[in-house]
Design an enzyme around this catalytic site. Structure first.
Site, PDB file in Angstrom:
ATOM      1  N   LYS A   1     -13.509   5.023  16.638  1.00 27.73           N
ATOM      2  CA  LYS A   1     -12.511   5.859  15.940  1.00 27.73           C
ATOM      3  C   LYS A   1     -12.975   6.191  14.523  1.00 27.73           C
ATOM      4  CE  LYS A   1      -9.544   3.654  13.743  1.00 27.73           C
ATOM      5  NZ  LYS A   1      -9.273   3.161  12.391  1.00 27.73           N
TER       6      LYS A   1
ATOM      7  N   SER B   1      -7.007   2.770   8.492  1.00 28.71           N
ATOM      8  CA  SER B   1      -8.219   3.586   8.319  1.00 28.71           C
ATOM      9  C   SER B   1      -8.040   4.848   9.172  1.00 28.71           C
ATOM     10  CB  SER B   1      -9.451   2.829   8.807  1.00 28.71           C
ATOM     11  OG  SER B   1      -9.540   1.571   8.199  1.00 28.71           O
TER      12      SER B   1
ATOM     13  N   LYS C   1     -13.576   4.548   2.724  1.00 26.97           N
ATOM     14  CA  LYS C   1     -13.592   3.684   3.909  1.00 26.97           C
ATOM     15  C   LYS C   1     -14.591   4.211   4.959  1.00 26.97           C
ATOM     16  CE  LYS C   1     -12.277   0.678   7.055  1.00 26.97           C
ATOM     17  NZ  LYS C   1     -12.554  -0.749   7.009  1.00 26.97           N
TER      18      LYS C   1
HETATM   19  P1  NAD Z   1      -4.005  -3.487  15.807  1.00 31.65           P
HETATM   20  O1  NAD Z   1      -4.096  -2.575  16.995  1.00 31.65           O
HETATM   21  O2  NAD Z   1      -4.233  -4.963  16.012  1.00 31.65           O
HETATM   22  O3  NAD Z   1      -2.555  -3.331  15.107  1.00 31.65           O
HETATM   23  C1  NAD Z   1      -1.856  -2.122  15.000  1.00 31.65           C
HETATM   24  C2  NAD Z   1      -0.364  -2.407  15.206  1.00 31.65           C
HETATM   25  O4  NAD Z   1       0.354  -1.172  15.064  1.00 31.65           O
HETATM   26  C3  NAD Z   1      -0.039  -2.948  16.594  1.00 31.65           C
HETATM   27  O5  NAD Z   1       0.668  -4.171  16.467  1.00 31.65           O
HETATM   28  C4  NAD Z   1       0.814  -1.842  17.228  1.00 31.65           C
HETATM   29  O6  NAD Z   1       1.822  -2.357  18.092  1.00 31.65           O
HETATM   30  C5  NAD Z   1       1.417  -1.155  16.025  1.00 31.65           C
HETATM   31  N1  NAD Z   1       1.818   0.247  16.249  1.00 31.65           N
HETATM   32  C6  NAD Z   1       1.106   1.220  16.857  1.00 31.65           C
HETATM   33  N2  NAD Z   1       1.774   2.400  16.824  1.00 31.65           N
HETATM   34  C7  NAD Z   1       2.936   2.158  16.140  1.00 31.65           C
HETATM   35  C8  NAD Z   1       4.037   2.980  15.740  1.00 31.65           C
HETATM   36  N3  NAD Z   1       4.081   4.300  16.021  1.00 31.65           N
HETATM   37  N4  NAD Z   1       5.043   2.418  15.031  1.00 31.65           N
HETATM   38  C9  NAD Z   1       4.995   1.078  14.731  1.00 31.65           C
HETATM   39  N5  NAD Z   1       3.987   0.258  15.077  1.00 31.65           N
HETATM   40  C10 NAD Z   1       2.968   0.787  15.790  1.00 31.65           C
HETATM   41  O7  NAD Z   1      -5.016  -2.917  14.727  1.00 31.65           O
HETATM   42  P2  NAD Z   1      -5.673  -3.689  13.478  1.00 31.65           P
HETATM   43  O8  NAD Z   1      -6.948  -4.331  13.889  1.00 31.65           O
HETATM   44  O9  NAD Z   1      -4.623  -4.498  12.787  1.00 31.65           O
HETATM   45  O10 NAD Z   1      -6.098  -2.427  12.573  1.00 31.65           O
HETATM   46  C11 NAD Z   1      -5.152  -1.671  11.833  1.00 31.65           C
HETATM   47  C12 NAD Z   1      -5.926  -0.674  10.951  1.00 31.65           C
HETATM   48  O11 NAD Z   1      -6.767  -1.420  10.055  1.00 31.65           O
HETATM   49  C13 NAD Z   1      -6.854   0.262  11.744  1.00 31.65           C
HETATM   50  O12 NAD Z   1      -6.844   1.529  11.175  1.00 31.65           O
HETATM   51  C14 NAD Z   1      -8.209  -0.417  11.621  1.00 31.65           C
HETATM   52  O13 NAD Z   1      -9.283   0.518  11.744  1.00 31.65           O
HETATM   53  C15 NAD Z   1      -8.119  -0.992  10.214  1.00 31.65           C
HETATM   54  N6  NAD Z   1      -8.974  -2.152   9.961  1.00 31.65           N
HETATM   55  C16 NAD Z   1      -9.093  -3.146  10.880  1.00 31.65           C
HETATM   56  C17 NAD Z   1      -9.938  -4.234  10.621  1.00 31.65           C
HETATM   57  C18 NAD Z   1     -10.122  -5.355  11.625  1.00 31.65           C
HETATM   58  O14 NAD Z   1     -11.053  -6.158  11.445  1.00 31.65           O
HETATM   59  N7  NAD Z   1      -9.292  -5.438  12.679  1.00 31.65           N
HETATM   60  C19 NAD Z   1     -10.645  -4.294   9.409  1.00 31.65           C
HETATM   61  C20 NAD Z   1     -10.465  -3.288   8.460  1.00 31.65           C
HETATM   62  C21 NAD Z   1      -9.620  -2.214   8.751  1.00 31.65           C
END
Ligand code: NAD
Length: 293
Positions: A237, A94, A169
């Site tokens: 965010k 997102s 979104k």
């Molecule tokens: P998270 O922080 O748990 O996971 C993100 C991952 O990306 C981490 O494992 C991190 O190590 C990795 N990362 C960061 N920078 C990187 C890079 N440059 N190269 C490679 N890997 C890298 O986040 P999440 O909760 O999984 O959310 C991911 C996305 O999904 C976000 O944009 C969030 O807003 C969206 N989202 C999350 C949820 C939820 O309930 N958690 C629901 C819908 C949407």
């Protein structure tokens, strides 16, 4: 087709596992998180974003926010350096719609189609493979990747051109945050008035006030369980992206602005790593009551 998957956090990890379960071969990369469990299921671990891209016909990213996506795709040792002609890049994070368009333009210069495909539903639906997936991009690429997206989501909708997924979104995130706030304010009131919150939940969830948000968040609130799920800091965010996008379009967003300050108050109180159901704590503090079983 080999699928590259970058970013195996709360959401990306179960999504990648569902693709493996569906029979796809995966090449995975995460800059910080360990990938042993995904490798144990048969995925190959890459050592950079570039390497993951070079080995895949479809490359998916699931990263926190716009700067992470820009760095992983357009940065040094990034996807753009490794991706091969004929491959497609799909960002499921997102992020700001304008950044989706910027990444799409950079990839288009290399003849690589790009789609933004953020998701709604949180960790439980990522695990179940029942996410709602909102997509921006061209119809032909959408049709090619749709069967893959359907292994992660139960609803997959093409909303428009690149950026339309993330515009959708943002709309979703405004509705979710304000819905949690409304549920919180209502349950704090009824609890302070001495009515059992569990009874209130059972009485109203089937009526017009009922919502997916209420069904998901009230059980967590009653249990005092604020383990994420979706972190307060991620919702900050998303609302920042929503406010920036709204103001660029000359759209005032007064409810979103108030909601942002509520989330900022929770952050100042040390709750930024909590699930966003912790919005109830803001209202509980104002009224001096807690909504628990
Ligand atoms: P998270 O922080 O748990 O996971 C993100 C991952 O990306 C981490 O494992 C991190 O190590 C990795 N990362 C960061 N920078 C990187 C890079 N440059 N190269 C490679 N890997 C890298 O986040 P999440 O909760 O999984 O959310 C991911 C996305 O999904 C976000 O944009 C969030 O807003 C969206 N989202 C999350 C949820 C939820 O309930 N958690 C629901 C819908 C949407």
């Amino acid at each position: 087709m080999i699928i590259g998957f970058i970013g195996l956090g709360i959401m990306g990890r179960p999504m990648a596992k569902n693709l493996i379960k569906a029979g796809y071969k995966l090449v995975v990369y995460d800059r910080f998180a360990k990938l042993d469990d995904v490798v144990a299921l048969g995925a190959e671990a890459a050592s950079s974003n570039k390497e993951a891209a070079s080995k895949s016909g479809l490359l998916i990213t699931m990263l926190p926010n716009s700067p992470h996506v820009k760095e992983a795709i357009l940065g040094t040792e990034g996807v753009i350096e490794g991706i091969k002609p004929g491959s497609i890049v799909v960002d499921m994070s997102s992020i700001a719609p304008a950044v989706s368009q910027e990444v799409g333009t950079a990839l288009k210069a290399k003849n690589i189609p790009f789609l933004d495909a953020p998701v709604s539903g949180g960790e439980p639906k990522a695990v179940d493979g029942t996410l709602a997936i909102m997509v921006g991009g061209d119809q032909a690429s959408f049709e090619k990747i749709k069967p893959v997206l359907e292994k992660m989501g139960s609803s997959v909708v093409l909303c428009g051109d690149i950026g339309a997924g993330n515009i959708t979104k943002l709309a979703n995130q405004i509705v979710v945050a304000l819905n949690i706030a409304a549920v919180s304010e209502a349950f704090v009131l009824s609890t302070k008035a001495g009515v059992d919150p569990e009874k209130v939940f059972h009485a109203i969830k089937g009526g017009l006030a009922g919502s997916t948000v209420m069904n998901a968040k009230i059980p967590m609130i009653l249990a005092g369980d604020f383990k994420p799920g979706f972190r307060v800091e991620l919702h900050i965010k998303d609302l920042q992206n929503a406010l920036d996008t709204a103001h660029n379009l000359n759209v005032p967003a007064p409810l979103t602005a108030v909601m942002m300050e509520t989330l900022q108050a929770l952050k100042a109180d040390g709750c930024e790593k909590d699930d966003h159901s912790a919005i109830v704590k803001f209202y509980e503090k104002l009224a001096g009551v807690v909504v628990r079983k």
